[in-house]
Motif scaffolding. Structure first.
Motif, PDB file in Angstrom:
ATOM      1  N   PRO A   2     -21.698  -8.793   3.768  1.00 10.00           N
ATOM      2  CA  PRO A   2     -21.634  -7.699   4.204  1.00 10.00           C
ATOM      3  C   PRO A   2     -21.962  -6.513   3.219  1.00 10.00           C
ATOM      4  O   PRO A   2     -21.681  -6.679   2.089  1.00 10.00           O
ATOM      5  N   THR A   3     -22.106  -5.426   3.783  1.00  8.51           N
ATOM      6  CA  THR A   3     -22.231  -4.092   2.860  1.00  8.51           C
ATOM      7  C   THR A   3     -21.603  -3.077   3.233  1.00  8.51           C
ATOM      8  O   THR A   3     -20.849  -2.775   4.272  1.00  8.51           O
ATOM      9  N   ILE A   4     -20.859  -2.394   2.114  1.00 10.77           N
ATOM     10  CA  ILE A   4     -20.181  -1.250   2.013  1.00 10.77           C
ATOM     11  C   ILE A   4     -20.695  -0.150   1.460  1.00 10.77           C
ATOM     12  O   ILE A   4     -21.733  -0.263   0.666  1.00 10.77           O
ATOM     13  N   SER A   5     -20.362   1.192   1.639  1.00 10.09           N
ATOM     14  CA  SER A   5     -20.825   2.181   1.154  1.00 10.09           C
ATOM     15  C   SER A   5     -19.789   3.293   0.538  1.00 10.09           C
ATOM     16  O   SER A   5     -18.743   3.221   1.509  1.00 10.09           O
ATOM     17  N   ILE A   6     -19.949   3.944  -0.523  1.00 11.04           N
ATOM     18  CA  ILE A   6     -19.163   4.779  -0.977  1.00 11.04           C
ATOM     19  C   ILE A   6     -19.833   6.229  -1.285  1.00 11.04           C
ATOM     20  O   ILE A   6     -20.992   6.228  -1.243  1.00 11.04           O
ATOM     21  N   ILE A  28     -18.558  -2.826  -9.117  1.00  9.84           N
ATOM     22  CA  ILE A  28     -17.727  -2.428  -8.037  1.00  9.84           C
ATOM     23  C   ILE A  28     -17.165  -3.675  -7.312  1.00  9.84           C
ATOM     24  O   ILE A  28     -16.076  -3.642  -7.061  1.00  9.84           O
ATOM     25  N   ARG A  29     -18.101  -4.809  -7.259  1.00  8.74           N
ATOM     26  CA  ARG A  29     -17.390  -6.063  -6.478  1.00  8.74           C
ATOM     27  C   ARG A  29     -16.459  -6.544  -7.425  1.00  8.74           C
ATOM     28  O   ARG A  29     -15.489  -7.017  -6.626  1.00  8.74           O
ATOM     29  N   ARG A  30     -16.557  -6.655  -8.860  1.00 11.34           N
ATOM     30  CA  ARG A  30     -15.458  -7.218  -9.719  1.00 11.34           C
ATOM     31  C   ARG A  30     -14.298  -6.672  -9.641  1.00 11.34           C
ATOM     32  O   ARG A  30     -13.242  -6.998  -9.441  1.00 11.34           O
ATOM     33  N   LYS A  31     -14.429  -5.138  -9.385  1.00 14.80           N
ATOM     34  CA  LYS A  31     -13.234  -4.287  -9.526  1.00 14.80           C
ATOM     35  C   LYS A  31     -12.503  -4.468  -8.099  1.00 14.80           C
ATOM     36  O   LYS A  31     -11.346  -4.650  -8.186  1.00 14.80           O
ATOM     37  N   ILE A  32     -13.133  -4.580  -7.033  1.00 20.04           N
ATOM     38  CA  ILE A  32     -12.735  -4.859  -5.823  1.00 20.04           C
ATOM     39  C   ILE A  32     -11.936  -5.945  -5.869  1.00 20.04           C
ATOM     40  O   ILE A  32     -10.931  -6.312  -5.435  1.00 20.04           O
ATOM     41  N   GLU A  33     -12.638  -7.182  -6.359  1.00 22.71           N
ATOM     42  CA  GLU A  33     -11.960  -8.416  -6.501  1.00 22.71           C
ATOM     43  C   GLU A  33     -10.620  -8.556  -7.289  1.00 22.71           C
ATOM     44  O   GLU A  33      -9.311  -9.206  -7.006  1.00 22.71           O
ATOM     45  N   GLU A  34     -10.620  -7.632  -8.440  1.00 24.13           N
ATOM     46  CA  GLU A  34      -9.629  -7.526  -9.234  1.00 24.13           C
ATOM     47  C   GLU A  34      -8.543  -6.905  -8.334  1.00 24.13           C
ATOM     48  O   GLU A  34      -7.161  -7.415  -8.503  1.00 24.13           O
ATOM     49  N   VAL A  35      -8.722  -5.828  -7.727  1.00 22.90           N
ATOM     50  CA  VAL A  35      -7.650  -4.886  -7.056  1.00 22.90           C
ATOM     51  C   VAL A  35      -6.888  -6.077  -6.042  1.00 22.90           C
ATOM     52  O   VAL A  35      -5.809  -6.084  -5.696  1.00 22.90           O
ATOM     53  N   VAL A  36      -7.909  -6.799  -5.343  1.00 21.73           N
ATOM     54  CA  VAL A  36      -7.411  -7.643  -4.028  1.00 21.73           C
ATOM     55  C   VAL A  36      -6.717  -8.763  -4.811  1.00 21.73           C
ATOM     56  O   VAL A  36      -5.396  -9.068  -4.356  1.00 21.73           O
ATOM     57  N   GLU A  37      -6.885  -9.320  -5.936  1.00 17.80           N
ATOM     58  CA  GLU A  37      -6.168 -10.453  -6.449  1.00 17.80           C
ATOM     59  C   GLU A  37      -4.851  -9.632  -7.029  1.00 17.80           C
ATOM     60  O   GLU A  37      -3.749 -10.616  -6.807  1.00 17.80           O
ATOM     61  N   GLU A  38      -4.693  -8.704  -7.711  1.00 12.43           N
ATOM     62  CA  GLU A  38      -3.443  -8.061  -8.014  1.00 12.43           C
ATOM     63  C   GLU A  38      -2.540  -7.651  -6.743  1.00 12.43           C
ATOM     64  O   GLU A  38      -1.339  -8.007  -7.065  1.00 12.43           O
ATOM     65  N   GLU A  39      -3.047  -7.314  -5.838  1.00 12.07           N
ATOM     66  CA  GLU A  39      -2.371  -7.001  -4.447  1.00 12.07           C
ATOM     67  C   GLU A  39      -1.743  -8.154  -3.905  1.00 12.07           C
ATOM     68  O   GLU A  39      -0.801  -8.208  -3.515  1.00 12.07           O
ATOM     69  N   GLU A  40      -2.379  -9.512  -3.930  1.00 13.19           N
ATOM     70  CA  GLU A  40      -2.002 -10.644  -3.257  1.00 13.19           C
ATOM     71  C   GLU A  40      -1.170 -11.255  -4.132  1.00 13.19           C
ATOM     72  O   GLU A  40       0.117 -11.647  -3.739  1.00 13.19           O
ATOM     73  N   LYS A  41      -1.009 -10.862  -5.333  1.00 15.74           N
ATOM     74  CA  LYS A  41       0.000 -11.674  -6.589  1.00 15.74           C
ATOM     75  C   LYS A  41       1.172 -10.696  -6.188  1.00 15.74           C
ATOM     76  O   LYS A  41       2.298 -11.390  -6.146  1.00 15.74           O
ATOM     77  N   LYS A  42       1.163  -9.374  -5.900  1.00 19.42           N
ATOM     78  CA  LYS A  42       2.160  -8.506  -5.701  1.00 19.42           C
ATOM     79  C   LYS A  42       3.100  -8.999  -4.490  1.00 19.42           C
ATOM     80  O   LYS A  42       4.130  -9.042  -4.346  1.00 19.42           O
ATOM     81  N   ARG A  43       2.232  -9.251  -3.455  1.00 25.93           N
ATOM     82  CA  ARG A  43       2.824 -10.013  -2.032  1.00 25.93           C
ATOM     83  C   ARG A  43       3.550 -11.317  -2.341  1.00 25.93           C
ATOM     84  O   ARG A  43       4.623 -11.394  -1.806  1.00 25.93           O
TER      85      ARG A  43
END
Length: 88
Positions: A2-6, A28-43
């Motif tokens: 999939p493609t996203i735009s900013i 951007i892809r790496r940063k998004i993955e990092e943020v997703v992993e951090e949020e999953e860890k918080k959950r």
């Protein structure tokens, strides 16, 4: 894939263009993955905290019930009562 735009401002875009050797999509892809992993860890941690709080609550209730049943008595009396019950 999939493609996203900013949207970014012109000043930032010019700076990115000056650094054209950088693969911005990958950054951007790496940063998004990092943020997703951090949020999953918080959950996961929040879920664990909720379970821990539930255990603490249950232990507190059991402790209070114990106090209501055995409070004010000497510990020796309580231990003797438990032993007597277990030996029967």
């Amino acid at each position: 894939m999939p493609t996203i735009s900013i949207r970014i401002d012109e000043k930032l875009k010019r700076k990115m263009d000056e650094l054209s050797y950088i693969n911005w999509s990958e950054v951007i892809r790496r940063k998004i993955e990092e943020v997703v992993e951090e949020e999953e860890k918080k959950r996961r941690e929040d879920g664990k905290k909720k379970k821990d709080l539930e255990r603490i609550k249950n232990a507190s209730l059991r402790s209070y019930e114990f106090f209501l049943n055995y409070g004010g008595r000497k510990s020796e009396e309580t231990i003797r009562e438990w032993r007597d019950k277990n030996w029967q």
